[in-house]
Structure formats: C-alpha cells, structure tokens
Design a protein around this motif. Sequence first.
Motif, short mmCIF file in Angstrom:
data_model
loop_
_atom_site.label_atom_id
_atom_site.label_comp_id
_atom_site.label_asym_id
_atom_site.label_seq_id
_atom_site.Cartn_x
_atom_site.Cartn_y
_atom_site.Cartn_z
N ILE A 330 0.84 -1.21 0.00
CA ILE A 330 0.00 0.00 0.00
C ILE A 330 0.87 1.25 0.00
N ILE A 331 1.84 1.30 0.92
CA ILE A 331 2.70 2.49 1.06
C ILE A 331 3.52 2.72 -0.22
N SER A 332 4.10 1.63 -0.77
CA SER A 332 4.91 1.78 -1.98
C SER A 332 4.06 2.20 -3.19
N SER A 333 2.80 1.73 -3.24
CA SER A 333 1.89 2.14 -4.32
C SER A 333 1.58 3.63 -4.24
N LEU A 334 1.35 4.11 -3.02
CA LEU A 334 1.07 5.53 -2.82
C LEU A 334 2.28 6.38 -3.19
N LEU A 384 -4.29 10.62 6.08
CA LEU A 384 -4.48 12.07 5.97
C LEU A 384 -3.47 12.86 6.81
N THR A 385 -3.00 12.26 7.88
CA THR A 385 -2.04 12.96 8.77
C THR A 385 -0.58 12.64 8.43
N GLN A 386 -0.35 11.81 7.43
CA GLN A 386 1.02 11.37 7.10
C GLN A 386 1.63 12.23 5.99
N ASP A 387 2.97 12.31 6.02
CA ASP A 387 3.73 12.99 4.97
C ASP A 387 4.14 11.95 3.93
N PHE A 388 3.48 11.97 2.77
CA PHE A 388 3.72 10.96 1.74
C PHE A 388 5.14 11.01 1.17
N SER A 389 5.79 12.17 1.28
CA SER A 389 7.15 12.28 0.73
C SER A 389 8.14 11.41 1.50
N LYS A 390 7.77 11.02 2.74
CA LYS A 390 8.66 10.17 3.54
C LYS A 390 8.42 8.68 3.30
N PHE A 391 7.42 8.35 2.49
CA PHE A 391 7.14 6.95 2.17
C PHE A 391 8.23 6.40 1.26
N GLN A 392 8.45 5.09 1.34
CA GLN A 392 9.52 4.43 0.58
C GLN A 392 8.95 3.63 -0.59
N PRO A 393 9.72 3.56 -1.70
CA PRO A 393 9.29 2.70 -2.81
C PRO A 393 9.46 1.22 -2.47
N LEU A 394 8.94 0.36 -3.33
CA LEU A 394 8.98 -1.09 -3.08
C LEU A 394 10.41 -1.61 -3.05
N LYS A 395 10.74 -2.33 -1.99
CA LYS A 395 12.08 -2.92 -1.85
C LYS A 395 11.90 -4.44 -1.76
N LEU A 396 12.10 -5.11 -2.89
CA LEU A 396 11.81 -6.54 -2.98
C LEU A 396 12.63 -7.38 -2.02
N LYS A 397 13.86 -6.94 -1.71
CA LYS A 397 14.73 -7.71 -0.81
C LYS A 397 14.07 -7.92 0.56
N LEU A 398 13.42 -6.86 1.07
CA LEU A 398 12.75 -6.95 2.38
C LEU A 398 11.54 -7.89 2.32
N LEU A 399 10.78 -7.80 1.21
CA LEU A 399 9.61 -8.67 1.05
C LEU A 399 10.02 -10.12 0.85
N ASP A 400 11.13 -10.34 0.13
CA ASP A 400 11.64 -11.71 -0.09
C ASP A 400 12.03 -12.36 1.23
N ALA A 401 12.63 -11.55 2.14
CA ALA A 401 13.03 -12.08 3.45
C ALA A 401 11.81 -12.56 4.24
N VAL A 402 10.72 -11.79 4.19
CA VAL A 402 9.48 -12.16 4.90
C VAL A 402 8.84 -13.39 4.24
N ASP A 403 8.86 -13.42 2.90
CA ASP A 403 8.32 -14.59 2.18
C ASP A 403 9.10 -15.85 2.54
N ASP A 404 10.42 -15.72 2.65
CA ASP A 404 11.28 -16.86 3.02
C ASP A 404 10.95 -17.32 4.44
N MET A 405 10.71 -16.35 5.33
CA MET A 405 10.34 -16.69 6.71
C MET A 405 9.03 -17.47 6.74
#
Length: 554
Positions: A330-334, A384-405
């Motif tokens: 969600i965050i990376s899509s935004l 609505l209260t968040q600063d979208f400029s501080k959001f991060q793009p998709l980082k597959l390495k982090l998602l792969d680690a969770v998928d492996d777990m």
Amino acid sequence: MERRQKDTDMDEGSSGLGSAMFSWVSRDARRRKEPELFRTVSEGLKQLYAGKLLPLEEHYRFHDFHSPALEPADWESKPMVLLVGQYSTGKTTFIRHLLEQDFPGMRIGPEPTTDSFIAVMGGESEGVIPGNALVVDPRRPFRKLNAFGNAFLNRFMCAQLPNPVLDSISIIDTPGILSGEKQRISRGYDFAAVLEWFAERVDRIILLFDAHKLDISDEFSEVIKALKNHEDKIRVVLNKADQIETQQLMRVYGALMWSLGKIINTPEVVRVYIGSFWSHPLLIPDNRKLFEAEEQDLFKDIQSLPRNAALRKLNDLIKRARLAKVHAYIISSLKKEMPNVFGKESKKKELVSNLGEIYLKIEREHQISPGDFPNLRKMQEQLLTQDFSKFQPLKLKLLDAVDDMLANDIARLMVMVRQEEAQMPTQVVKGGAFEGTMNGPFGHGYGEGAGEGIDDLEWVVSKDKPTYDEIFYTLSPVNGKITGASAKKEMVKSKLPNTVLGKIWKLADVDKDGLLDDEEFALANHLIKVKLEGHELPAELPSHLVPPSKRRHE
C-alpha cells in the motif's frame, strides 16, 4: 562498463580484491540458503521477528499505522487472559474466583468500581507496581503502552502476588465499559485502542455478560468490533445465570447469541459458557449440572493455554507478517503515484479517497486475500495525517526475506513446537479454583453414568439384575452362556449404533471368551442404560463395574 571490468577481473583471478569480493558474495549467498538454526521456539520467534519482519515494518512505518514493534519480553511472557465487559458483569469477581484469594487493588461492587487496567501477575511478594514503572521494565511485555500517555498510565497497574494459578498465566482486568458520553470523553485515552493492543498480545479474550441485565451498549459493541481479527481468541461468559429461571435463561441465551451474531461477523457461532462464576451458593439451583459442566469446559480451555502458548505466538507472528506485507504494498503504491514537485497535496487527497481502488489493484497484482487488508476507513483517516514524501518505494529484498520466513522458517518452527510439547511435562494451570473440581467426590460427573456405584460395597448392577436375568434365560443359554448372535438380537433393541454396541460388547465380555454369562449380560444392559441416559462410555471397564465372579481374575 565498470561492472563488466570487475567481472573480467574476477574471472581471470588477476585482482586479489576481486576474488575477496567474490568469496564474500558467495558466502553471503550460502548464508541466505542455509536455514536459520534455533535452540528453542521462543528464541526462533525472536530472531525471525528481529531479523526478517522488523526491517520491513520499520522501512514502511508499520508501527505508525498498526501496532508498535514487539519486544523480547513479548515472546517470553506467560500466556495472558484479557477480561472485557460492561460494569458489574463480574470481571473482578471472576478473577477472585479463579485465584481463590484477593489481589492488591481489587474493588468489587454493583457500581463501576474497577477504573484501571490491572495486570494480575505472579510474584514472590504482594504489591502494586504503578503504570509508569511498568512501562520501563524490560522484563515485562508492557513497554510499548508508553505511547498511550499519562492519562492511561495513571490508570494502569500491576497487582503482583504469589499464587499457583499465576505461575502459569497472567490475567488482565479492565475497567467496566460505560454507556453514553462518559465512555468517550471522561477516560482521557483511546480505550478501544488500548484493548486492541492487549488483544493482539493475549492468548484468550473473555467477554463477560450479566444474564440478569443483558444489554450490549453502543460502546461495548464498538469495543467488540475493535477485537476484529482476534475472533479465534474470544470466548463469551454469560455470568450470574443462577439469578434467573430456566425458561428466562433460554430466552436470555437466545437474545445474546442474536446480538453477538450482529456484532461479530463470522459464520461460526462464538462459544458461550453459562454459569455463576463465584463461590457463593446458587440462588436458583435448577441448572446446577449445566453450570458445573460449563465451568469445567471453560477451565479446561484456560488450562490448555500454557501448552498452546508457543503455537499462539507463532500464529500471531504469521498474521502480523501478512499484514506487514500488505502494508508495504500500500505504502509503496502511494509513493509511486505521488508527483515529484507540484500538486502533492491535491494528489494526496485524491489517493486517499481512491484507496479502495488501490486495495483492489494490489489484491489482483499480488494475489492477496481481501481479509489481509487493513480497515479501509481507518487507514484513510491515518493517511491524511502522514507525509507521503517520507514513504519508501517497493524494496523486494525486504519482502523476499518475509516470504522466506513464511515459506521455510515457520514450517521448521512448527516442527519444533510439537517436539517441545512432546519433551515437556503436560503444562496445565494448577491451583485456585482449578484444583477444586479435579478429583474426589465433587469432581465433574463423579458417581454418575459409568461412575455410578463407585463407592458402594455392593455391585451397582445387582439392583437391576433380576430384570436382566429374565431376558437372559429367554435367550436359551448353553452351559450358562449366550452367544454373540443371541446377545445382538436383544442389544439392538436399544437402537444404539453398531459402533457403540460393539464397544459395550467388548467392555461386557470381561473374560474375552466371545460369550456372555448372566453377569456379563447384565453388565452389557447396564452400560446400554448408561449410554441411553446421555453419559459417555469408559475407555476401559472401571473396577467397580467388574462382575463379582470375575474379580478374582483382576
């Protein structure tokens, strides 16, 4: 070009730096492929969370939206039971009943008496630890409650006392849920959010209702809805059921089930325990047996918590990992949709209002179940209260680690859970009210069904044996015994299934000769009567049911 040069250097072995780098890369790849090694399930959960899930949570600011980071104490704490209910439903009295002793800070009355969250925990000496001291203690799983501020911490404490029940579990007493504006305004902290925090970490949530004045206020309804995603932990107690007649009790039970069905949106019926959970005499004793059976079932459920604690923590880690993955998408899509320079604020409002469409897009692209997504309206309010400029793009390495777990590490921990359960002695909650009904004549079902006549000197079947003998001699016994075929003709008249009659035959044929004498036939009829009266058959024939002539063989 530079990368190609490095590759050439490594291939030719002409650079010491290149080969050192190559060996480091291969070591890193090997380390990723090798499975993690854990000594215990608790240690494994801690390592997996810190090493694989926490980096994903921090990168996408999961803790600002959903739940604070988990501490080491969360993985090591004893199983916890959370009691929730409107005021005067008997929450504090229920704890007093389980412990069979008062605890520090305890107040009981018909008015709203408990105005604090009280964590009732085991300790060497009796005492009270205030909330501000509790949230700085690294050995206790409450540090993240600090985020709810002083208004909450002034209403939070730990009652510590030596008690055998508290050696195995901790119990959280909560303020009675009020009606109207008092609930919303006078507390000074987000009551539902605090309950949600506890719900995520406890092993069992017990909702208490008063059978004498059944009412689910709007505030209580909101609280129950806040416990969504934790339905598997919820049990319902219809307390003070001895104050009303059987007919009224049936109506109250029906009304409760109807009300809960509208609030808890699950196709399964929630488990409701009916009883009077205190040590006073029953006001209307008509349903005594029902109350005893219900209390026994609830106690068994609570007693199983230490045995299933590791499995519950494992389950909660999986739920958290699935939510963290969806949150990252969600965050990376935004972030991806946001413009670099102009029109950021208007785009932000547009994205928040169209969040439902973003959910659908993520659901389709990544094959994610709709049930894994966070509540849409709540997520929109938080964004609505968040600063979208501080959001991060998709980082597959982090998602792969969770998928492996989820794919590998969790499966191995599941095996370890079973191994630990097999190696450890049976873990059950002991002491307090749990001891009162375990053994002796006041144990549930003592002297009933197959247990009837357990303390009698005379064989309990003797009183009905003349009736059974009349039937026996009409079956043409040979040498004082009848065949299985003859016995079957009579036994099937009971209309019990063949599986049950087969078990009765095995129990009644004490000498295992495939025939029944008059005593064994009488015993078979006695066991049929036990079953027809609604009792369970024993796995093995109790010693008091063995026919007198066969007792010399025992």
